[in-house]
Design a protein around this motif. Sequence first.
Motif, mmCIF file in Angstrom:
data_model
loop_
_atom_site.group_PDB
_atom_site.id
_atom_site.type_symbol
_atom_site.label_atom_id
_atom_site.label_comp_id
_atom_site.label_asym_id
_atom_site.label_seq_id
_atom_site.Cartn_x
_atom_site.Cartn_y
_atom_site.Cartn_z
ATOM 1 N N ASP A 77 43.778 127.814 0.848
ATOM 2 C CA ASP A 77 44.850 127.773 1.438
ATOM 3 C C ASP A 77 45.706 129.328 1.188
ATOM 4 O O ASP A 77 46.703 129.823 1.815
ATOM 5 C CB ASP A 77 46.028 126.904 1.128
ATOM 6 N N ASN A 85 43.774 126.623 6.480
ATOM 7 C CA ASN A 85 44.896 126.847 7.069
ATOM 8 C C ASN A 85 45.053 126.694 8.618
ATOM 9 O O ASN A 85 46.014 126.476 9.350
ATOM 10 C CB ASN A 85 45.140 128.480 6.821
ATOM 11 N N SER A 88 46.152 123.268 9.014
ATOM 12 C CA SER A 88 47.550 123.007 8.741
ATOM 13 C C SER A 88 48.345 123.642 9.796
ATOM 14 O O SER A 88 49.728 123.058 10.073
ATOM 15 C CB SER A 88 47.872 123.800 7.411
ATOM 16 N N GLY A 126 50.816 120.372 -0.305
ATOM 17 C CA GLY A 126 50.863 121.877 0.122
ATOM 18 C C GLY A 126 52.417 122.411 0.295
ATOM 19 O O GLY A 126 52.601 123.471 -0.176
ATOM 20 N N GLN A 130 54.083 125.254 -1.891
ATOM 21 C CA GLN A 130 54.284 126.470 -1.388
ATOM 22 C C GLN A 130 55.889 126.815 -1.604
ATOM 23 O O GLN A 130 56.307 128.014 -2.134
ATOM 24 C CB GLN A 130 54.384 126.480 0.061
ATOM 25 N N ARG A 176 51.118 120.721 5.079
ATOM 26 C CA ARG A 176 50.104 121.575 4.758
ATOM 27 C C ARG A 176 49.019 121.133 3.721
ATOM 28 O O ARG A 176 49.574 120.530 2.794
ATOM 29 C CB ARG A 176 50.852 122.910 4.051
ATOM 30 N N ASP A 178 46.521 121.314 0.629
ATOM 31 C CA ASP A 178 46.414 122.037 -0.379
ATOM 32 C C ASP A 178 45.246 121.463 -1.423
ATOM 33 O O ASP A 178 45.382 120.217 -1.823
ATOM 34 C CB ASP A 178 47.565 122.218 -1.268
#
Length: 334
Positions: A77, A85, A88, A126, A130, A176, A178
């Motif tokens: 990611d 990505n 996502s 994710g 982040q 997201r 991860d």
Amino acid sequence: MIRIVSLFGFSLWIILGLVAFDANSQQTAHLRRYAYARNAMGSEFNLVFYAPSDSLAKVASDSAFARIQLLNNLLSDYLDGSEVNRLSETAGTGQRFYASAILFDILEKSKYLSAKTNGAFDVTVGPIVQLWRRAIRRNYFPDKSQLKEARDAVGYRFVRLRAEDRSVVLKRKKMRIDFGAIGKGYAADDVLKVLKSFGIDRAFLDAGGDLTIGDAPPEKEGWRIEVSSGGGDTTATHILTLKNCGVATSGSTYRHFDYKGVRYSHIVSPYTGVGLTTHTRTTVISPTGTDADALATAFSVLGIEKGKKVAKRLKGVEVWLLEQNASKKAHYKY
């Protein structure tokens, strides 16, 4: 008469066994030990295996590290344009994403492990990861609204997989993916498959502390591995002889975030959105590196009491777990 036949059959089995052993000794006598190291996935990968020639070892190791690089390009990611990505980016749109065989496979394995651990392991974490990356860089603690927004975007049940066409739908906005808690173990398992394609079975890979282990070295019962269930005065060390399994350790000993006198682990809970404050040291031995990597994180999140219940659902898994703040230790095997 029956006894005579049985005795003859038993004696013949022993002779054949000795012949096979001698042949095996001859086959392994010419194997040499090779060791290689490269940086990948933010960690050092140390690869050791036994092969009959320099040329085969070079080709096999190059292929193994090329495979790791391919996986990193797909699953990281951190890389703009990586497949994960791009997946996502479709979150919450209803768009069906057609995944590569690799991405779909690791998503399937991840969902399975999430279900087995009641979501303590979850690759949709994710948004929380982040959020904490930004917070640590800027040295601030996320407020309640930020934590809620991140938590609302997490949930493995909202990843819909369709095997017929390897399509994926991320149902929630701002989701997201991860793979930080499973990617190295998955890559290590793939490396051993690559080596097997070259006829190399006696192999060992240390992927930043996560171990994936193949057949035993020549004339050995297995690879000698030191397992520690704690740190400082609470250390309990075990020397194990292992083969054909994965070993992963998770904890906050080296990676953590201190804020206003509280130490937060780099391991974030999918339940709360916050780094763990009950610090654990967890080691998992399981049939594959993929499972060990993911389960080490899951058991750190679960802790001893909840972890015991989850461990009962898992076959062939052994866990050492220490809750340092509570001075509790647990070792369970199923």
